[in-house]
Design a protein around this motif. Structure first.
Motif, PDB file in Angstrom:
ATOM      1  N   LEU A 165       0.822  -1.214   0.000  1.00 39.11           N
ATOM      2  CA  LEU A 165       0.000   0.000   0.000  1.00 39.11           C
ATOM      3  C   LEU A 165       0.854   1.261   0.000  1.00 39.11           C
ATOM      4  CD1 LEU A 165      -2.791  -1.009   2.540  1.00 39.11           C
ATOM      5  CD2 LEU A 165      -2.931  -0.988   0.048  1.00 39.11           C
ATOM      6  N   GLY A 166       2.173   1.091   0.009  1.00 35.77           N
ATOM      7  CA  GLY A 166       3.060   2.245   0.003  1.00 35.77           C
ATOM      8  C   GLY A 166       3.039   3.037   1.291  1.00 35.77           C
ATOM      9  N   ARG A 167       2.732   2.375   2.411  1.00 32.11           N
ATOM     10  CA  ARG A 167       2.625   3.068   3.693  1.00 32.11           C
ATOM     11  C   ARG A 167       3.658   2.545   4.690  1.00 32.11           C
ATOM     12  NH1 ARG A 167      -1.592   5.980   5.292  1.00 32.11           N
ATOM     13  NH2 ARG A 167       0.070   6.803   6.610  1.00 32.11           N
ATOM     14  N   ARG A 168       4.100   3.450   5.568  1.00 30.56           N
ATOM     15  CA  ARG A 168       5.014   3.077   6.642  1.00 30.56           C
ATOM     16  C   ARG A 168       4.828   4.047   7.800  1.00 30.56           C
ATOM     17  NH1 ARG A 168      11.370   2.073   5.591  1.00 30.56           N
ATOM     18  NH2 ARG A 168      10.462   0.365   4.352  1.00 30.56           N
ATOM     19  N   TRP A 169       4.947   3.505   9.026  1.00 30.14           N
ATOM     20  CA  TRP A 169       4.873   4.295  10.256  1.00 30.14           C
ATOM     21  C   TRP A 169       6.068   3.920  11.118  1.00 30.14           C
ATOM     22  CZ3 TRP A 169       1.103   1.550   7.873  1.00 30.14           C
ATOM     23  CH2 TRP A 169      -0.049   2.232   7.445  1.00 30.14           C
ATOM     24  N   TRP A 170       6.623   4.877  11.877  1.00 30.76           N
ATOM     25  CA  TRP A 170       7.795   4.574  12.695  1.00 30.76           C
ATOM     26  C   TRP A 170       7.867   5.513  13.890  1.00 30.76           C
ATOM     27  CZ3 TRP A 170       7.869   6.789   7.865  1.00 30.76           C
ATOM     28  CH2 TRP A 170       8.421   8.081   7.757  1.00 30.76           C
ATOM     29  N   ALA A 171       8.560   5.070  14.925  1.00 33.00           N
ATOM     30  CA  ALA A 171       8.698   5.877  16.140  1.00 33.00           C
ATOM     31  C   ALA A 171       9.835   5.337  16.986  1.00 33.00           C
ATOM     32  CB  ALA A 171       7.403   5.852  16.951  1.00 33.00           C
ATOM     33  N   ALA A 172      10.323   6.190  17.870  1.00 30.51           N
ATOM     34  CA  ALA A 172      11.279   5.792  18.904  1.00 30.51           C
ATOM     35  C   ALA A 172      11.088   6.718  20.090  1.00 30.51           C
ATOM     36  CB  ALA A 172      12.720   5.865  18.387  1.00 30.51           C
ATOM     37  N   THR A 173      11.347   6.202  21.262  1.00 31.99           N
ATOM     38  CA  THR A 173      11.169   6.993  22.477  1.00 31.99           C
ATOM     39  C   THR A 173      11.928   8.313  22.390  1.00 31.99           C
ATOM     40  OG1 THR A 173      10.923   4.977  23.790  1.00 31.99           O
ATOM     41  CG2 THR A 173      11.467   6.999  24.978  1.00 31.99           C
ATOM     42  N   GLY A 174      11.203   9.399  22.567  1.00 36.04           N
ATOM     43  CA  GLY A 174      11.796  10.726  22.536  1.00 36.04           C
ATOM     44  C   GLY A 174      11.943  11.332  21.162  1.00 36.04           C
ATOM     45  N   LEU A 175      11.649  10.570  20.118  1.00 31.19           N
ATOM     46  CA  LEU A 175      11.832  11.054  18.739  1.00 31.19           C
ATOM     47  C   LEU A 175      10.518  11.251  18.001  1.00 31.19           C
ATOM     48  CD1 LEU A 175      14.907   8.872  17.669  1.00 31.19           C
ATOM     49  CD2 LEU A 175      14.904  11.223  18.541  1.00 31.19           C
ATOM     50  N   GLY A 176       9.397  10.996  18.667  1.00 34.48           N
ATOM     51  CA  GLY A 176       8.102  11.176  18.019  1.00 34.48           C
ATOM     52  C   GLY A 176       7.697   9.994  17.163  1.00 34.48           C
ATOM     53  N   ALA A 177       6.486  10.059  16.650  1.00 25.40           N
ATOM     54  CA  ALA A 177       5.938   9.040  15.750  1.00 25.40           C
ATOM     55  C   ALA A 177       5.643   9.689  14.406  1.00 25.40           C
ATOM     56  CB  ALA A 177       4.661   8.442  16.345  1.00 25.40           C
ATOM     57  N   TRP A 178       5.914   8.952  13.327  1.00 22.26           N
ATOM     58  CA  TRP A 178       5.886   9.535  11.993  1.00 22.26           C
ATOM     59  C   TRP A 178       5.298   8.573  10.970  1.00 22.26           C
ATOM     60  CZ3 TRP A 178       7.908  14.530  11.723  1.00 22.26           C
ATOM     61  CH2 TRP A 178       8.628  14.935  12.851  1.00 22.26           C
TER      62      TRP A 178
END
Length: 282
Positions: free
Chosen positions: A135-148
């Motif tokens: 679907l051409g989608r991706r989500w990512w995050a890390a503690t203190g770095l936000g979610a994107w």
């Protein structure tokens, strides 16, 4: 196939910089996407049935091998927990992998499936990537770095949960009626559906991402393993939401999950643990 038995609070202080670990997780997702997409919707895809009666494809196995190979080169001291090849190494720093979450969709050529990659440190999921290449989608995050998440423009967009504070205005996703019925919680699900504005069974990873994007206020499941949800924890929490098991504990090993926009978490817990709730949660 479990995480450490004692799991500290998801909000436990963490002073480290996870930029390099997040960058590695994103490269792992790139490698996984190349493997999964090469065999997606292939007419000759090899599919087998595991001992638990769930399906596994050649792509599940090849994807996990590819991820493990990179980790062996770049993080040889870290442990790994994967759906297909189990646990190896220490659990203090543990990469948790679901090569294809939604294998049943994958083998049928339905594009709603996800590669999930997490890094848990001392039992707390700190880095998470959820990639849906079909679907051409991706989500990512890390503690203190936000979610994107990615956008059509190519620029990442920061995620934030909704500001809804009234159950009657909430939109929820519950996976499936059968799943709740199997653990004796069908009455709870019916009560939930009557208390909210809208209910839908979107399924698997996607509803958690919709929650992190501010489009849902509640997602809950039963019979989930660590690799099903570890990557989702930092994405939801860094977006401002809250993620626990169905009883409100910070755990990925309880075989249940409850993610909300945070503002309504306690209200949902109260609703699901009312005196009329007698079903088993594990």
């Amino acid at each position: 196939m479990t995480s450490p038995a004692a799991s500290p609070s998801w909000s436990a202080p963490f002073a480290g910089d996870l930029s390099d670990e997040l960058a590695l997780a994103l490269r792992l997702a790139d490698a996984a996407d190349a493997v999964t997409m090469a065999r997606f919707d292939a007419a000759d895809l090899d599919v087998r049935t595991k001992s638990d009666a769930s399906p596994v494809t050649e792509a599940d196995l090849a994807t996990e091998r590819a991820i493990r190979g990179i980790l062996a080169d770049e993080r040889p001291a870290d442990g790994v927990l994967g759906e297909e090849f189990g646990v190896s190494g220490d659990t203090a720093r543990q990469w948790i992998i679901d090569p294809i979450d939604g294998t049943a969709n994958y083998l049928k050529g339905i594009p709603m499936w996800t590669t999930l990659i997490a890094l848990a440190i001392d039992g707390v999921p700190r880095v998470g990537v959820a990639s849906q290449p079909a679907l051409g989608r991706r989500w990512w995050a890390a503690t203190g770095l936000g979610a994107w998440t990615n956008t059509p423009s190519g620029e990442p967009a920061r995620l934030a949960v909704s500001a809804v504070t009234n159950l009657a205005e909430a939109s929820v996703s519950f996976q499936s009626i059968a799943q709740w019925d199997e653990v004796g919680r069908a009455d709870d699900l019916l009560r939930l559906s009557r208390a909210v504005w809208r209910d839908r069974g979107y399924g698997d990873t996607w509803p958690y991402m919709l929650l992190a994007e501010g489009r849902l206020e509640f997602v809950a499941e039963f019979d989930v393993k660590e690799y099903d949800i570890a990557a989702l924890v930092p994405i939801v929490t860094e977006a401002g939401g809250r993620f626990t098991d169905i009883d409100g504990a910070d755990s990925i090993s309880s075989r249940s999950s409850l993610a909300t926009n945070g503002a309504l978490h306690d209200d949902f817990l109260t609703l699901l643990t009312s005196p009329t709730s007698t079903g088993q949660t594990r």
